[in-house]
Design a protein around this motif. Structure first.
Motif, PDB file in Angstrom:
ATOM      1  N   VAL A 107       0.836  -1.203   0.000  1.00  0.00           N
ATOM      2  CA  VAL A 107       0.000   0.000   0.000  1.00  0.00           C
ATOM      3  C   VAL A 107       0.872   1.255   0.000  1.00  0.00           C
ATOM      4  CG1 VAL A 107      -1.820   1.263   1.218  1.00  0.00           C
ATOM      5  CG2 VAL A 107      -1.804  -1.242   1.257  1.00  0.00           C
ATOM      6  N   GLU A 108       0.597   2.134  -0.944  1.00  0.00           N
ATOM      7  CA  GLU A 108       1.238   3.450  -1.005  1.00  0.00           C
ATOM      8  C   GLU A 108       0.128   4.487  -1.125  1.00  0.00           C
ATOM      9  OE1 GLU A 108       4.191   3.720  -4.072  1.00  0.00           O
ATOM     10  OE2 GLU A 108       5.046   1.762  -3.549  1.00  0.00           O
ATOM     11  N   MET A 109       0.219   5.570  -0.334  1.00  0.00           N
ATOM     12  CA  MET A 109      -0.820   6.605  -0.321  1.00  0.00           C
ATOM     13  C   MET A 109      -0.198   7.985  -0.255  1.00  0.00           C
ATOM     14  SD  MET A 109      -3.398   5.040   2.525  1.00  0.00           S
ATOM     15  CE  MET A 109      -4.568   3.759   2.095  1.00  0.00           C
ATOM     16  N   ASP A 110      -0.627   8.856  -1.155  1.00  0.00           N
ATOM     17  CA  ASP A 110      -0.289  10.277  -1.129  1.00  0.00           C
ATOM     18  C   ASP A 110      -1.624  10.996  -0.980  1.00  0.00           C
ATOM     19  OD1 ASP A 110       0.685  12.832  -1.419  1.00  0.00           O
ATOM     20  OD2 ASP A 110       1.257  12.602  -3.517  1.00  0.00           O
ATOM     21  N   VAL A 111      -2.090  11.093   0.272  1.00  0.00           N
ATOM     22  CA  VAL A 111      -3.453  11.540   0.566  1.00  0.00           C
ATOM     23  C   VAL A 111      -3.549  13.064   0.482  1.00  0.00           C
ATOM     24  CG1 VAL A 111      -5.378  11.398   2.184  1.00  0.00           C
ATOM     25  CG2 VAL A 111      -3.731   9.520   2.047  1.00  0.00           C
ATOM     26  N   ARG A 112      -3.803  13.525  -0.744  1.00  0.00           N
ATOM     27  CA  ARG A 112      -4.040  14.940  -1.039  1.00  0.00           C
ATOM     28  C   ARG A 112      -4.731  14.980  -2.387  1.00  0.00           C
ATOM     29  NH1 ARG A 112      -0.358  16.514  -4.939  1.00  0.00           N
ATOM     30  NH2 ARG A 112       1.327  15.033  -5.209  1.00  0.00           N
ATOM     31  N   PRO A 113      -5.482  16.039  -2.686  1.00  0.00           N
ATOM     32  CA  PRO A 113      -6.133  16.103  -3.990  1.00  0.00           C
ATOM     33  C   PRO A 113      -5.098  15.950  -5.112  1.00  0.00           C
ATOM     34  CG  PRO A 113      -6.997  17.807  -2.550  1.00  0.00           C
ATOM     35  CD  PRO A 113      -5.812  17.194  -1.841  1.00  0.00           C
ATOM     36  N   GLY A 114      -5.334  14.997  -6.003  1.00  0.00           N
ATOM     37  CA  GLY A 114      -4.399  14.706  -7.084  1.00  0.00           C
ATOM     38  C   GLY A 114      -3.331  13.699  -6.713  1.00  0.00           C
ATOM     39  N   GLY A 115      -3.195  13.378  -5.432  1.00  0.00           N
ATOM     40  CA  GLY A 115      -2.234  12.372  -4.993  1.00  0.00           C
ATOM     41  C   GLY A 115      -2.679  10.985  -5.430  1.00  0.00           C
ATOM     42  N   THR A 116      -1.728  10.076  -5.543  1.00  0.00           N
ATOM     43  CA  THR A 116      -2.047   8.733  -6.021  1.00  0.00           C
ATOM     44  C   THR A 116      -1.998   7.711  -4.885  1.00  0.00           C
ATOM     45  OG1 THR A 116       0.253   8.311  -6.615  1.00  0.00           O
ATOM     46  CG2 THR A 116      -1.181   9.228  -8.343  1.00  0.00           C
ATOM     47  N   GLY A 137      -5.071   4.280  -8.229  1.00  0.00           N
ATOM     48  CA  GLY A 137      -6.024   5.373  -8.359  1.00  0.00           C
ATOM     49  C   GLY A 137      -5.454   6.658  -7.819  1.00  0.00           C
ATOM     50  N   SER A 138      -6.351   7.606  -7.583  1.00  0.00           N
ATOM     51  CA  SER A 138      -5.934   8.918  -7.084  1.00  0.00           C
ATOM     52  C   SER A 138      -7.005   9.451  -6.134  1.00  0.00           C
ATOM     53  CB  SER A 138      -5.734   9.890  -8.246  1.00  0.00           C
ATOM     54  OG  SER A 138      -6.947  10.046  -8.955  1.00  0.00           O
ATOM     55  N   TYR A 139      -6.626  10.487  -5.421  1.00  0.00           N
ATOM     56  CA  TYR A 139      -7.550  11.160  -4.510  1.00  0.00           C
ATOM     57  C   TYR A 139      -8.113  12.381  -5.227  1.00  0.00           C
ATOM     58  CZ  TYR A 139      -5.545   8.101  -1.037  1.00  0.00           C
ATOM     59  OH  TYR A 139      -5.131   6.983  -0.350  1.00  0.00           O
ATOM     60  N   VAL A 140      -9.425  12.451  -5.338  1.00  0.00           N
ATOM     61  CA  VAL A 140     -10.100  13.556  -6.016  1.00  0.00           C
ATOM     62  C   VAL A 140     -10.382  14.682  -5.026  1.00  0.00           C
ATOM     63  CG1 VAL A 140     -12.146  14.207  -7.355  1.00  0.00           C
ATOM     64  CG2 VAL A 140     -11.120  11.929  -7.658  1.00  0.00           C
ATOM     65  N   GLU A 141     -10.907  14.309  -3.858  1.00  0.00           N
ATOM     66  CA  GLU A 141     -11.229  15.275  -2.804  1.00  0.00           C
ATOM     67  C   GLU A 141     -10.706  14.731  -1.484  1.00  0.00           C
ATOM     68  OE1 GLU A 141     -15.093  16.705  -0.207  1.00  0.00           O
ATOM     69  OE2 GLU A 141     -15.445  16.046  -2.257  1.00  0.00           O
ATOM     70  N   VAL A 142     -10.111  15.613  -0.685  1.00  0.00           N
ATOM     71  CA  VAL A 142      -9.620  15.224   0.636  1.00  0.00           C
ATOM     72  C   VAL A 142     -10.025  16.317   1.620  1.00  0.00           C
ATOM     73  CG1 VAL A 142      -7.581  14.723   2.052  1.00  0.00           C
ATOM     74  CG2 VAL A 142      -7.637  13.992  -0.354  1.00  0.00           C
ATOM     75  N   ASP A 143     -10.870  15.953   2.572  1.00  0.00           N
ATOM     76  CA  ASP A 143     -11.283  16.863   3.642  1.00  0.00           C
ATOM     77  C   ASP A 143     -10.997  16.119   4.947  1.00  0.00           C
ATOM     78  OD1 ASP A 143     -12.418  18.733   5.319  1.00  0.00           O
ATOM     79  OD2 ASP A 143     -14.435  18.570   4.478  1.00  0.00           O
ATOM     80  N   HIS A 176     -10.453  14.112   8.156  1.00  0.00           N
ATOM     81  CA  HIS A 176     -11.357  13.617   9.202  1.00  0.00           C
ATOM     82  C   HIS A 176     -12.820  13.710   8.801  1.00  0.00           C
ATOM     83  CE1 HIS A 176      -8.133  14.384  12.536  1.00  0.00           C
ATOM     84  NE2 HIS A 176      -7.681  13.703  11.511  1.00  0.00           N
ATOM     85  N   SER A 177     -13.109  14.049   7.525  1.00  0.00           N
ATOM     86  CA  SER A 177     -14.487  14.259   7.118  1.00  0.00           C
ATOM     87  C   SER A 177     -14.871  13.521   5.832  1.00  0.00           C
ATOM     88  CB  SER A 177     -14.735  15.764   6.955  1.00  0.00           C
ATOM     89  OG  SER A 177     -16.048  16.018   6.593  1.00  0.00           O
ATOM     90  N   ALA A 178     -14.081  13.675   4.763  1.00  0.00           N
ATOM     91  CA  ALA A 178     -14.485  13.078   3.483  1.00  0.00           C
ATOM     92  C   ALA A 178     -13.295  12.807   2.578  1.00  0.00           C
ATOM     93  CB  ALA A 178     -15.467  14.002   2.767  1.00  0.00           C
ATOM     94  N   LEU A 179     -13.417  11.720   1.831  1.00  0.00           N
ATOM     95  CA  LEU A 179     -12.462  11.350   0.781  1.00  0.00           C
ATOM     96  C   LEU A 179     -13.272  10.994  -0.458  1.00  0.00           C
ATOM     97  CD1 LEU A 179     -10.017   8.739   2.389  1.00  0.00           C
ATOM     98  CD2 LEU A 179      -9.377  10.965   1.474  1.00  0.00           C
ATOM     99  N   THR A 180     -12.868  11.502  -1.601  1.00  0.00           N
ATOM    100  CA  THR A 180     -13.384  10.985  -2.861  1.00  0.00           C
ATOM    101  C   THR A 180     -12.194  10.339  -3.538  1.00  0.00           C
ATOM    102  OG1 THR A 180     -15.085  12.687  -3.003  1.00  0.00           O
ATOM    103  CG2 THR A 180     -14.547  11.506  -5.034  1.00  0.00           C
ATOM    104  N   MET A 210     -15.420   6.637  -5.642  1.00  0.00           N
ATOM    105  CA  MET A 210     -16.160   6.273  -4.436  1.00  0.00           C
ATOM    106  C   MET A 210     -15.938   7.390  -3.428  1.00  0.00           C
ATOM    107  SD  MET A 210     -15.986   2.946  -1.906  1.00  0.00           S
ATOM    108  CE  MET A 210     -14.273   3.164  -1.495  1.00  0.00           C
ATOM    109  N   THR A 211     -17.016   7.787  -2.768  1.00  0.00           N
ATOM    110  CA  THR A 211     -16.929   8.816  -1.743  1.00  0.00           C
ATOM    111  C   THR A 211     -17.079   8.166  -0.377  1.00  0.00           C
ATOM    112  OG1 THR A 211     -17.846  10.477  -3.228  1.00  0.00           O
ATOM    113  CG2 THR A 211     -17.946  10.961  -0.879  1.00  0.00           C
ATOM    114  N   VAL A 212     -16.181   8.547   0.530  1.00  0.00           N
ATOM    115  CA  VAL A 212     -16.208   8.089   1.920  1.00  0.00           C
ATOM    116  C   VAL A 212     -16.467   9.327   2.767  1.00  0.00           C
ATOM    117  CG1 VAL A 212     -14.869   7.022   3.778  1.00  0.00           C
ATOM    118  CG2 VAL A 212     -14.475   6.327   1.402  1.00  0.00           C
ATOM    119  N   GLU A 213     -17.562   9.329   3.517  1.00  0.00           N
ATOM    120  CA  GLU A 213     -17.886  10.456   4.392  1.00  0.00           C
ATOM    121  C   GLU A 213     -17.887   9.993   5.841  1.00  0.00           C
ATOM    122  OE1 GLU A 213     -21.691  11.822   3.060  1.00  0.00           O
ATOM    123  OE2 GLU A 213     -20.865  12.718   1.241  1.00  0.00           O
ATOM    124  N   LEU A 214     -17.295  10.790   6.716  1.00  0.00           N
ATOM    125  CA  LEU A 214     -17.263  10.515   8.149  1.00  0.00           C
ATOM    126  C   LEU A 214     -18.024  11.607   8.874  1.00  0.00           C
ATOM    127  CD1 LEU A 214     -13.471   9.638   8.538  1.00  0.00           C
ATOM    128  CD2 LEU A 214     -15.382   8.081   8.082  1.00  0.00           C
TER     129      LEU A 214
END
Length: 152
Positions: free
Chosen positions: A50-59, A76-82, A84-88, A102-106
């Protein structure tokens, strides 16, 4: 813990929504979803893959392992990053020009409970059914991980 499932609606594509209440604060759920070593422990990923660059446009990338031992790579990539609240999350699909998202909302519901909602719209009913089954497995694994047990 509770789980709600919304059936597919008529219209554009074949959507599904899964909601579950987790016994953990949003920050802990966020870390489980966005930290490679934690994600691998509950999301059926091969450790170290697992590799994650958790920011908009990150892969991101991971090699997943099914219960029968079959391994397959995902990217894949991260479209939206908020935080503690939401990831697209965009997921690359072979033969498809645009990524599936896929959208993940907390939503924190007090100091120890967080509602997590997964949403995705698929192109076909078969794709939706497979994605919904995979997302349900992810939520089951995440629930067990946060409870300190094994996924499953």
């Amino acid at each position: 813990m509770s789980t709600d499932q919304t059936p597919a609606a008529a219209g554009d594509g074949f959507p599904y929504t899964l909601t579950r209440t987790l016994d953990a604060p949003a920050a802990q759920v966020w870390r489980a979803w966005t930290t490679p070593d934690q994600y691998a422990r509950w999301a059926y990923a091969v450790p170290g893959s697992v590799e994650m660059d958790v920011r908009p446009g990150g892969t991101w990338k991971a090699t997943m392992r099914t219960p029968d031992g079959t391994e397959f790579p995902l990217t894949g990539s991260y479209v939206e990053v908020d935080e503690h609240s939401a990831l697209t999350i965009g997921m690359d699909v072979p033969g498809r020009p645009d990524p599936a998202t896929m959208t993940v909302e907390l939503t924190e519901q007090g100091p120890r409970n967080t509602a997590i909602t997964l949403r995705q719209t698929c192109d076909t009913a078969e794709e939706r059914d497979g994605a919904k089954q995979g997302s349900t497995m992810l939520l089951d694994g995440l629930t067990a991980f946060l409870a300190g047990g094994e996924r499953g």
